[in-house]
Enzyme design. Sequence first.
Site, PDB file in Angstrom:
ATOM      1  N   GLN A   1       0.820  -1.197   0.000  1.00 43.21           N
ATOM      2  CA  GLN A   1       0.000   0.000   0.000  1.00 43.21           C
ATOM      3  C   GLN A   1       0.859   1.255   0.000  1.00 43.21           C
ATOM      4  OE1 GLN A   1      -2.204  -0.847   3.616  1.00 43.21           O
ATOM      5  NE2 GLN A   1      -0.309  -1.388   4.663  1.00 43.21           N
TER       6      GLN A   1
ATOM      7  N   ASP B   1      -7.680  -5.455  13.629  1.00 45.75           N
ATOM      8  CA  ASP B   1      -7.431  -4.008  13.547  1.00 45.75           C
ATOM      9  C   ASP B   1      -6.948  -3.736  12.127  1.00 45.75           C
ATOM     10  OD1 ASP B   1      -6.565  -1.426  13.809  1.00 45.75           O
ATOM     11  OD2 ASP B   1      -5.086  -1.824  15.374  1.00 45.75           O
ATOM     12  N   SER B   2      -7.894  -3.765  11.202  1.00 49.22           N
ATOM     13  CA  SER B   2      -7.543  -3.741   9.779  1.00 49.22           C
ATOM     14  C   SER B   2      -7.836  -2.397   9.143  1.00 49.22           C
ATOM     15  CB  SER B   2      -8.355  -4.803   9.047  1.00 49.22           C
ATOM     16  OG  SER B   2      -9.713  -4.407   8.978  1.00 49.22           O
ATOM     17  N   THR B   3      -7.355  -2.245   7.908  1.00 45.04           N
ATOM     18  CA  THR B   3      -7.767  -1.121   7.072  1.00 45.04           C
ATOM     19  C   THR B   3      -9.160  -1.422   6.508  1.00 45.04           C
ATOM     20  OG1 THR B   3      -6.588  -2.189   5.256  1.00 45.04           O
ATOM     21  CG2 THR B   3      -5.410  -0.474   6.445  1.00 45.04           C
TER      22      THR B   3
ATOM     23  N   HIS C   1      -7.823   2.485  20.065  1.00 44.72           N
ATOM     24  CA  HIS C   1      -7.011   1.430  20.695  1.00 44.72           C
ATOM     25  C   HIS C   1      -7.571   0.980  22.035  1.00 44.72           C
ATOM     26  CE1 HIS C   1      -3.873   3.081  17.793  1.00 44.72           C
ATOM     27  NE2 HIS C   1      -4.317   1.941  17.331  1.00 44.72           N
TER      28      HIS C   1
ATOM     29  N   GLY D   1      -2.300 -12.239   8.063  1.00 46.79           N
ATOM     30  CA  GLY D   1      -3.211 -12.571   9.159  1.00 46.79           C
ATOM     31  C   GLY D   1      -4.228 -13.630   8.766  1.00 46.79           C
TER      32      GLY D   1
ATOM     33  N   PRO E   1      -5.328  -4.826   0.698  1.00 42.77           N
ATOM     34  CA  PRO E   1      -4.863  -6.028   1.397  1.00 42.77           C
ATOM     35  C   PRO E   1      -5.851  -6.562   2.431  1.00 42.77           C
ATOM     36  CG  PRO E   1      -3.571  -4.085   2.047  1.00 42.77           C
ATOM     37  CD  PRO E   1      -4.406  -3.689   0.878  1.00 42.77           C
TER      38      PRO E   1
ATOM     39  N   ASP F   1       0.625  -0.359  13.897  1.00 44.68           N
ATOM     40  CA  ASP F   1       1.066   0.832  14.643  1.00 44.68           C
ATOM     41  C   ASP F   1       1.330   0.512  16.109  1.00 44.68           C
ATOM     42  OD1 ASP F   1      -1.511   1.084  16.109  1.00 44.68           O
ATOM     43  OD2 ASP F   1      -2.297   1.649  14.153  1.00 44.68           O
TER      44      ASP F   1
END
Lengths: 277, 277
Positions: free
Chosen positions: B31, B155-157, B62, B138, B162, B86
């Site tokens: 990306q 905790d994905s985009t 978070h 993952g 992807p 992150d």
Amino acid sequence: MELWFTEKQTATHGITSKISKTLHSEQTEFQKLDMIETDQFGTMLVLDGMVMTTDVDEFVYHEMVTHVPLFTHPNPKKVLVVGGGDGGAIREVLKHPSVEKAVLVEIDGKVIEYSKQYLPNIAGKLDDPRVEVQVDDGFMHIHNHKNEYDVIMVDSTEPVGPAAKLFEKGFYQGIYDALTEEGIFVAQSDNPWFHGDLIKKVFADVQDIFPVTRLYTCNIPTYPSGMWTFTLGSKKHDPVEVDITKIPELDTKYYTPELHRAAFVLPKFVKDLTEKK
Amino acid sequence: MELWFTEKQTATHGITSKISKTLHSEQTEFQKLDMIETDQFGTMLVLDGMVMTTDVDEFVYHEMVTHVPLFTHPNPKKVLVVGGGDGGAIREVLKHPSVEKAVLVEIDGKVIEYSKQYLPNIAGKLDDPRVEVQVDDGFMHIHNHKNEYDVIMVDSTEPVGPAAKLFEKGFYQGIYDALTEEGIFVAQSDNPWFHGDLIKKVFADVQDIFPVTRLYTCNIPTYPSGMWTFTLGSKKHDPVEVDITKIPELDTKYYTPELHRAAFVLPKFVKDLTEKK
């Protein structure tokens, strides 16, 4: 050509939305008024460059400013909306059968005029027989009425320009005096991400005057940070102690009886703004 | 010269933020990665043009993705974070003394590398001895582990690029199998204003697999609409039935035990997305 409207919500951050048409634009006696057509949020009312309401998300603000105090008061008969010339709060007030009279005091008649023309789903109930519309200064109205309203909602713009004096402590004292003995008042009090200090000040001022003071939040996507707060001052009834199982079902898209209580549960950094240090 | 970064959150609406500096910019194997310095939100990680996290508001996501499932599970020992390079979710996981091992599986090693360099307050705990970092897929990791994790957080985009396969029903079945018998899983599931259909689909898919399925929300100012949702699937424990008086105090800025419950109280139009018609 693509036209995009950008609101700088702070000096260095904002939202931007593609517009298909400018429906109306004028400098009124009080402020710059723009009515625009956006792709994402439909018709949008903009005052002094700040989004006031949109067809798509208006229900959040109007339901939450209205039903929380009106379902906290056991029998609201006479209700005042200060500002709120788009008519959305009035529309929600009229869903309460106990209400005999709803008074709207908006300083800028042009907001009412163009909301009726371009935002009929929001302003459409302003001609209801239970509604009295006054184009007048809400600050003066409050000081000329004593012991009269069961619920007062301050649906104002930001504390700059014509609405600045609606964020003064003296105004909250005037509201206290204009309320009946079980009276309840709500004011929009901006967002905690960019204006934590304002929330802190408003909350402390209201707390000095009203026996019960509470802060609650909702999500409004076109407002700065997406989180909006309301400060509620009450002479007697506590909104978080309402028996929510007794709240009748209402035709809403955001408010529910369960949310009536949950909206007062604040994120830690917001709760901290309401606590005296 | 003023530089402003604009994220089109939809084709016709977005946020815009003044930047003082571009810290890093590269096309990784997966990306486009930009690390920028904004005036309003501090350092900001942007992937494929979408804000992933910022120094100023990262704590909301978070804390809420982590503490809700971890305080719902009676004794979480082994936790998996899929994505989340992150390191913010891992930082929060480590606040739970019961956790013996926290595994991070992030497909893009560059996200980890540049988060450690430019977002030390977020990524600073990735070197903790309880943490195992794997730069890996993952999706494959889930399918190669059975009955192993007490809590899994996705905790994905967004479901493009992807992360697309992390929103497939087969992935949720894999997660079910990778969880221990009291296991709990949470995935970010976007916002209800622009992606109601996605929430509906994810919720229905998870509900077909897990005995307990719940949706909860939080406010993230740099995310589309300011309201973000998480979908939680649980084999046994219901997050809304947790005895919140027994939740120990934790150093947080958003999460509180009261909010643990209140976050599940949904606005009506959001609740409707979780109900079978």
